[in-house]
Enzyme design. Structure first.
Site, PDB file in Angstrom:
ATOM      1  N   GLY A  75      41.230  28.891  31.193  1.00  0.00           N
ATOM      2  CA  GLY A  75      40.261  28.257  32.066  1.00  0.00           C
ATOM      3  C   GLY A  75      39.628  29.212  33.053  1.00  0.00           C
ATOM      4  O   GLY A  75      38.440  29.099  33.376  1.00  0.00           O
ATOM      5  N   THR A  76      40.392  30.176  33.543  1.00  0.00           N
ATOM      6  CA  THR A  76      39.847  31.120  34.519  1.00  0.00           C
ATOM      7  C   THR A  76      38.720  31.941  33.911  1.00  0.00           C
ATOM      8  O   THR A  76      37.656  32.114  34.520  1.00  0.00           O
ATOM      9  CB  THR A  76      40.957  32.045  35.052  1.00  0.00           C
ATOM     10  N   ASN A 176      43.232  19.524  40.744  1.00  0.00           N
ATOM     11  CA  ASN A 176      44.565  19.952  40.344  1.00  0.00           C
ATOM     12  C   ASN A 176      45.620  19.713  41.415  1.00  0.00           C
ATOM     13  O   ASN A 176      46.803  19.552  41.098  1.00  0.00           O
ATOM     14  CB  ASN A 176      44.546  21.443  39.971  1.00  0.00           C
ATOM     15  N   GLN A 204      41.898  20.452  34.391  1.00  0.00           N
ATOM     16  CA  GLN A 204      42.945  19.473  34.681  1.00  0.00           C
ATOM     17  C   GLN A 204      42.745  18.177  33.904  1.00  0.00           C
ATOM     18  O   GLN A 204      43.671  17.369  33.801  1.00  0.00           O
ATOM     19  CB  GLN A 204      42.960  19.177  36.181  1.00  0.00           C
ATOM     20  N   SER A 224      41.438  24.605  29.572  1.00  0.00           N
ATOM     21  CA  SER A 224      42.579  25.508  29.457  1.00  0.00           C
ATOM     22  C   SER A 224      43.673  24.860  28.623  1.00  0.00           C
ATOM     23  O   SER A 224      44.090  23.727  28.903  1.00  0.00           O
ATOM     24  CB  SER A 224      43.127  25.866  30.843  1.00  0.00           C
ATOM     25  N   GLY A 225      44.155  25.572  27.596  1.00  0.00           N
ATOM     26  CA  GLY A 225      45.073  24.988  26.635  1.00  0.00           C
ATOM     27  C   GLY A 225      46.446  24.637  27.150  1.00  0.00           C
ATOM     28  O   GLY A 225      47.060  23.670  26.685  1.00  0.00           O
ATOM     29  N   HIS A 226      46.979  25.397  28.114  1.00  0.00           N
ATOM     30  CA  HIS A 226      48.356  25.112  28.539  1.00  0.00           C
ATOM     31  C   HIS A 226      48.481  23.784  29.287  1.00  0.00           C
ATOM     32  O   HIS A 226      49.580  23.291  29.487  1.00  0.00           O
ATOM     33  CB  HIS A 226      48.909  26.260  29.390  1.00  0.00           C
ATOM     34  N   THR A 262      37.801  40.668  18.851  1.00  0.00           N
ATOM     35  CA  THR A 262      38.315  40.000  17.657  1.00  0.00           C
ATOM     36  C   THR A 262      38.974  38.681  18.047  1.00  0.00           C
ATOM     37  O   THR A 262      39.834  38.649  18.925  1.00  0.00           O
ATOM     38  CB  THR A 262      39.344  40.904  16.948  1.00  0.00           C
ATOM     39  N   CYS A 350      48.365  28.207  40.653  1.00  0.00           N
ATOM     40  CA  CYS A 350      47.775  29.519  40.391  1.00  0.00           C
ATOM     41  C   CYS A 350      47.785  30.422  41.622  1.00  0.00           C
ATOM     42  O   CYS A 350      47.374  31.574  41.535  1.00  0.00           O
ATOM     43  CB  CYS A 350      46.341  29.359  39.891  1.00  0.00           C
TER      44      CYS A 350
END
Length: 405
Positions: A75-76, A176, A204, A224-226, A262, A350
């Protein structure tokens, strides 16, 4: 104090493991399917097909088109690419206009009327510091749009500032720190009526509440995936072709020329699989999350008199409860709860090693002392009643141990 029999994790982004199904989906593209998707040999074509399928699946679950998706490291990076990239595209347009050669890929001059960036007062540091970078190096004015006591953006101020012109407006979809869901659709309409493009930080929100990029009509949107079960270090920016963006990385021109390097095929597959799993059965799961969230709020407020729920009490993320506590420092309370087997968070996850008052709470009108007492409880699966009671009892015990009751 005796050691707890087991830990109870209430910091979802930090503690939830990646689901086995997501890991298993990645493995073929870390082993026999490790080809470069830009290569024309057989293994490269296999990787390219997997990347295309992941992009299409990921886009579909966010109400986007496959061509909207730019895979990033999180996300950042997505926020940085949107904020800096759109602003720098304006500078390129202005230079081209001075030389009389406006590139066809750049939108009309009326769409970018000023060297100003509008951001809500509660944006994530990835947004706020990107805007500050534009101020420091390119003299952009950064206009902070205030929020109310529940962290809702002030739409009247946004409308007034948007009519004065801006290169971009940034509005998060869900906060968040306090869980408030922002009136993003109305904000987008307000900004577009004034000719201002909009970037939405949905880090979020994606995978937690429904996100429909095209229906929202935002120009860019960060994910953001996490936050929904993918490994850390994976994310994406959704971007409409109508908005010009300068790349932040120079190289081979992958990801529509906006994110060279890549591609991480295994990561893209993980991102798509995790998001699809998070979106499957979301409505039913969220009903259970809201029920246990509200039960947790009630139990915590009853256990510790003087506790205040922060954020919107109703229109908030389903697995998110945040509080301020009387006569205590949030960091001290967090450490004592951790010793009792309850893992929570204070401030922004964060903000590494920082102990200042959370900026979101200060923007909501709290004093520094009150803001420093804040804790956040977040969870992706509904809590059992026994867990809720354990949390309430541990909180009361911690408050007593810290002489705060």
């Amino acid at each position: 104090m005796s050691e707890p029999d087991d830990e109870l994790y209430l910091d979802a982004a930090a503690s939830d493991a990646v689901p086995r199904s997501v890991v298993e989906a990645m493995i073929p593209f870390l082993t026999e399917g490790y080809g470069n998707p830009s290569s024309v040999h057989a293994s490269g074509k296999t990787a390219a097909r997997a990347l295309d399928a992941a992009r299409a699946s990921f886009a579909a679950d966010l109400g986007a088109h496959a061509g909207d998706v730019i895979f990033t490291s999180g996300g950042t990076e997505a926020d940085n690419l949107a904020v800096k990239g759109i602003a720098l595209a304006q500078i390129r347009r202005e230079r081209a206009a001075r030389t009389g050669s406006t590139p066809s890929s750049v939108s009309s001059p009326a769409y970018y009327p000023a060297h100003r960036i509008l951001i809500s007062a509660v944006e994530h540091p990835a947004i706020a510091q990107s805007a500050q970078w534009l101020h420091d190096f390119f003299d952009f004015d950064v206009v902070s749009i205030p929020v109310d006591a529940q962290a809702h953006i002030d739409l009247d101020t946004l409308a007034r500032e948007a009519t004065r012109g801006a290169a971009l407006a940034c509005i998060m979809m869900a906060n968040n720190e306090v869980g408030t869901i922002e009136p993003v659709s109305r904000a987008v309409r307000i900004c577009h009526a004034a000719g201002v493009p909009v970037h939405v930080d949905a880090v979020q929100a994606a995978g937690t509440i429904p996100v429909d990029f095209r229906a929202l009509d935002a120009d860019t949107l960060a994910v953001s995936g996490h936050k929904f079960g993918a490994p850390k270090g994976l994310g994406a920016l959704l971007a409409r072709s109508r908005v010009a963006i300068e790349p932040m990385l120079s190289g081979g021109g992958q990801e529509h020329g906006l994110r060279s390097g890549t591609q991480n095929v295994a990561g893209a597959v993980a991102l798509a699989v995790a998001l699809h799993q998070a979106c499957t059965g979301m409505a039913e799961r969220n009903r259970s999350l809201v029920s246990s969230r509200d039960a947790l709020i009630s139990a915590v407020c009853n256990a510790v008199p003087g506790t205040n729920l922060t954020g919107d009490p109703v229109n908030r993320l389903p697995g998110h409860a945040s509080f301020t506590f009387p006569n205590v420092n949030g960091e001290a309370l967090l450490v004592d709860l951790d010793a009792r087997g309850i893992e929570v968070s204070s401030g922004s996850a964060c903000a590494i090693g920082r102990h200042e008052a959370p900026g979101t709470l200060l923007a909501m009108g709290m004093s520094e002392t009150e803001a420093k007492s804040a804790l956040r409880f977040s969870f992706r699966e509904p809590l059992h009643n026994a867990d809720i009671q354990r949390i309430a009892q541990a909180l009361r015990a911690s408050m007593t141990a810290l002489h705060a009751m």
